[in-house]
Design a protein around this motif. Structure first.
Motif, short mmCIF file in Angstrom:
data_model
loop_
_atom_site.label_atom_id
_atom_site.label_comp_id
_atom_site.label_asym_id
_atom_site.label_seq_id
_atom_site.Cartn_x
_atom_site.Cartn_y
_atom_site.Cartn_z
N PHE A 24 0.83 -1.20 0.00
CA PHE A 24 0.00 0.00 0.00
C PHE A 24 0.87 1.26 0.00
N ALA A 25 1.85 1.29 0.90
CA ALA A 25 2.71 2.47 1.02
C ALA A 25 3.54 2.69 -0.25
N MET A 26 4.03 1.61 -0.84
CA MET A 26 4.81 1.75 -2.07
C MET A 26 3.93 2.26 -3.21
N GLY A 27 2.69 1.79 -3.27
CA GLY A 27 1.77 2.26 -4.30
C GLY A 27 1.45 3.73 -4.14
N VAL A 28 1.17 4.15 -2.91
CA VAL A 28 0.88 5.56 -2.65
C VAL A 28 2.11 6.41 -2.97
N GLY A 29 3.27 5.97 -2.52
CA GLY A 29 4.51 6.71 -2.78
C GLY A 29 4.82 6.82 -4.26
N GLY A 30 4.61 5.74 -4.99
CA GLY A 30 4.85 5.76 -6.44
C GLY A 30 3.94 6.75 -7.15
N ARG A 31 2.67 6.76 -6.75
CA ARG A 31 1.74 7.72 -7.36
C ARG A 31 2.13 9.15 -7.01
N MET A 32 2.62 9.36 -5.79
CA MET A 32 3.04 10.70 -5.39
C MET A 32 4.25 11.16 -6.21
N VAL A 33 5.18 10.26 -6.43
CA VAL A 33 6.37 10.60 -7.23
C VAL A 33 5.95 10.99 -8.65
N LEU A 34 5.11 10.16 -9.26
CA LEU A 34 4.67 10.45 -10.63
C LEU A 34 3.89 11.76 -10.71
N ALA A 35 3.01 11.99 -9.74
CA ALA A 35 2.25 13.24 -9.72
C ALA A 35 3.18 14.43 -9.50
N GLY A 36 4.20 14.25 -8.67
CA GLY A 36 5.17 15.32 -8.46
C GLY A 36 5.92 15.66 -9.73
N LEU A 37 6.29 14.64 -10.47
CA LEU A 37 6.97 14.88 -11.76
C LEU A 37 6.04 15.60 -12.73
N ALA A 38 4.76 15.19 -12.73
CA ALA A 38 3.80 15.86 -13.60
C ALA A 38 3.64 17.32 -13.19
N CYS A 39 3.63 17.60 -11.89
CA CYS A 39 3.52 18.99 -11.41
C CYS A 39 4.74 19.81 -11.84
N MET A 40 5.91 19.21 -11.77
CA MET A 40 7.12 19.92 -12.18
C MET A 40 7.09 20.21 -13.68
N MET A 41 6.63 19.24 -14.46
CA MET A 41 6.50 19.46 -15.91
C MET A 41 5.46 20.55 -16.19
N HIS A 42 4.38 20.57 -15.42
CA HIS A 42 3.35 21.58 -15.56
C HIS A 42 3.92 22.98 -15.29
N GLY A 43 4.84 23.06 -14.32
CA GLY A 43 5.46 24.34 -14.03
C GLY A 43 6.23 24.89 -15.22
N ILE A 44 6.86 24.01 -15.97
CA ILE A 44 7.63 24.42 -17.15
C ILE A 44 6.71 24.61 -18.35
N PHE A 45 5.80 23.67 -18.53
CA PHE A 45 4.86 23.69 -19.66
C PHE A 45 3.44 23.73 -19.11
N PRO A 46 2.91 24.93 -18.85
CA PRO A 46 1.62 25.06 -18.17
C PRO A 46 0.44 24.40 -18.88
N PHE A 47 0.59 24.09 -20.13
CA PHE A 47 -0.48 23.45 -20.89
C PHE A 47 -0.51 21.93 -20.70
#
Length: 84
Positions: A24-47
């Protein structure tokens, strides 16, 4: 406290085995990492990934607070510590 109890007390308090809790914890952590990367990409490319971060946060909150996990309270945590 024994080393074994260090690995089993908290998972037991939320109604899981060590393996279930780890999964459970690994699944939650993995989703958080991927979402964090998506947020960082969004910061560079707002679209890109305009709603990925907020949707992930809401979904993870619902998942973490559902079922037996909702019953895990500060009192439960204190009881586990007292039993140690």
């Amino acid at each position: 406290m024994s080393i074994t109890r260090s690995f089993t007390d908290h998972p037991a308090a939320v109604g899981e085995t060590y393996g279930q809790h780890m999964g459970f914890a690994m699944g939650v952590g993995g989703r958080m990492v991927l979402a964090g990367l998506a947020c960082m990409m969004h910061g560079i490319f707002p679209f890109l990934f305009e709603r990925t971060g907020s949707r992930t946060i809401l979904a993870l909150h619902a998942r973490v607070t559902a079922g037996q996990r909702a019953a895990f309270t500060a009192a439960d945590a204190k009881a586990v510590r007292r039993a140690a």
